[in-house]
Design an enzyme around this catalytic site. Structure first.
Site, short mmCIF file in Angstrom:
data_model
loop_
_atom_site.label_atom_id
_atom_site.label_comp_id
_atom_site.label_asym_id
_atom_site.label_seq_id
_atom_site.Cartn_x
_atom_site.Cartn_y
_atom_site.Cartn_z
CG HIS A 139 -4.96 -1.80 3.53
ND1 HIS A 139 -5.15 -1.25 2.28
CD2 HIS A 139 -4.24 -0.89 4.23
CE1 HIS A 139 -4.59 -0.07 2.23
NE2 HIS A 139 -4.03 0.19 3.40
CG ASN A 140 -6.99 -2.39 -1.03
OD1 ASN A 140 -6.07 -2.09 -0.28
ND2 ASN A 140 -6.88 -2.35 -2.33
CE LYS A 188 -2.67 -2.74 -0.75
NZ LYS A 188 -3.55 -2.73 -1.90
CB SER A 225 -0.91 0.01 1.23
OG SER A 225 -1.76 1.14 1.23
CD GLU A 246 -7.87 2.33 -0.18
OE1 GLU A 246 -8.21 2.21 -1.37
OE2 GLU A 246 -6.71 2.10 0.23
#
Length: 302
Positions: free
Chosen positions: A176-177, A173, A121, A180
């Site tokens: 994480h997205n 990840k 990221s 987001e």
């Protein structure tokens, strides 16, 4: 330390430059010879093929792959495996599905190759700010190439780490997205609400600038939002179309598979889908229903 970089798109090129700046030797390859030539001007050694790249690295080799998720990554890893030898390590820094990464790690292990999936990221700001790196795979392989992660991270002690076995990096990840997506949607909805309160004449660039300091909603994402509003307070230069890279979908699917509720992330993904409908059939049906049961006014198409 030396490393091969495959894929010199904007992010891969920036990563290569950060590694060069950190004193690493970089051997670079891309399907576009002009991209290789440009990085040679920055101090990298250029390669004309995967075999050429492998020949320019001393063993045990380390190669970082930055290819689009899916077939492009699959083809690259398969071809690269044929050019490397036992004990070499491949790092996939793209946005691959973690299930693919688990399968690829097993496939490469049969050939004597180590595979690390590096959730990455930082986007286009990574060159100056550093990258957040979530790495999955064999810990011994991770330890061997840790100097690379230290250079790419925001500092030698923060922003990176070994998070688990193969697949863990890309799984982390992915989530994480998903987070987001939810954060972006919350900012967008709150700012739209203030934009709609016309009688208060709220200055959104000013308000986001205030929030950046001391508030509980401050974040780097808010910093970027404030910058965007300064440039175009009414967002008049943009169409209301929001794409998704795939990881938000994978996150929601995983929540279904695990029966873990993720209503915020799921709705944020659905709102991206809604942004792409110029002529929403469901919205028309909603208007028709209100007209049928309550006689509410409808707007006729011209």
């Amino acid at each position: 330390m030396e490393i091969g970089i495959i894929g010199l798109g904007r992010m891969g090129g920036n990563m290569a430059q950060r590694l060069l700046k950190g004193g690493h030797r970089v051997v670079a390859y891309d399907l576009r010879p002009e991209a290789v030539k440009e990085l040679e001007g920055e101090g990298a050694a250029g390669a004309s093929s995967l075999a050429d790249l492998a020949s320019q690295l001393s063993t045990p080799r380390a190669v970082w792959v930055m290819a689009p998720a899916g077939e492009a990554t699959e083809r690259t890893l398969t071809a690269l495996a044929g050019a490397l030898s036992e004990g070499d390590v491949i790092i996939d820094g793209g946005n691959a599905n973690y299930k693919d990464s688990m399968r690829r790690a097993a496939m490469l292990k049969e050939k004597g190759l180590d595979f690390l999936d590096a959730g990455t990221s930082g986007g286009i700001w990574g060159f100056t700010e550093g990258y957040s790196l979530m790495i999955g795979g064999d810990k011994a392989a991770y330890d061997r190439v840790e100097p690379i992660f230290k250079t790419l991270a925001p500092s030698p002690t923060t922003g990176y780490g070994h998070v688990g076995p193969s697949g863990a990096g890309h799984f982390t990840k992915m989530v994480h997205n998903g987070i987001e997506y939810g954060m972006m949607q919350a900012y967008a909805e709150g700012l739209e609400l203030m934009h709609a309160k016309e009688e208060l004449n709220l200055d959104l660039p000013q308000i986001t600038e205030i929030w950046r300091y001391g508030s509980v909603v401050r974040s780097w994402l808010l910093d970027l939002t404030a910058d965007a509003l300064k440039e175009d307070p009414e967002m008049s230069s943009l169409e209301p179309y929001v794409d998704d890279s795939g990881e938000g979908r994978w996150t929601v699917q995983e929540s279904i598979d695990l029966a873990v509720p993720t209503p915020v992330m799921t709705l944020a993904l659905q709102m991206r889908f809604r942004s792409r409908q110029n002529d929403s059939f469901s919205a028309k049906l909603l208007a028709a229903m209100r007209n049928q049961f309550g006689g509410h006014a409808v707007k006729k198409a011209e």
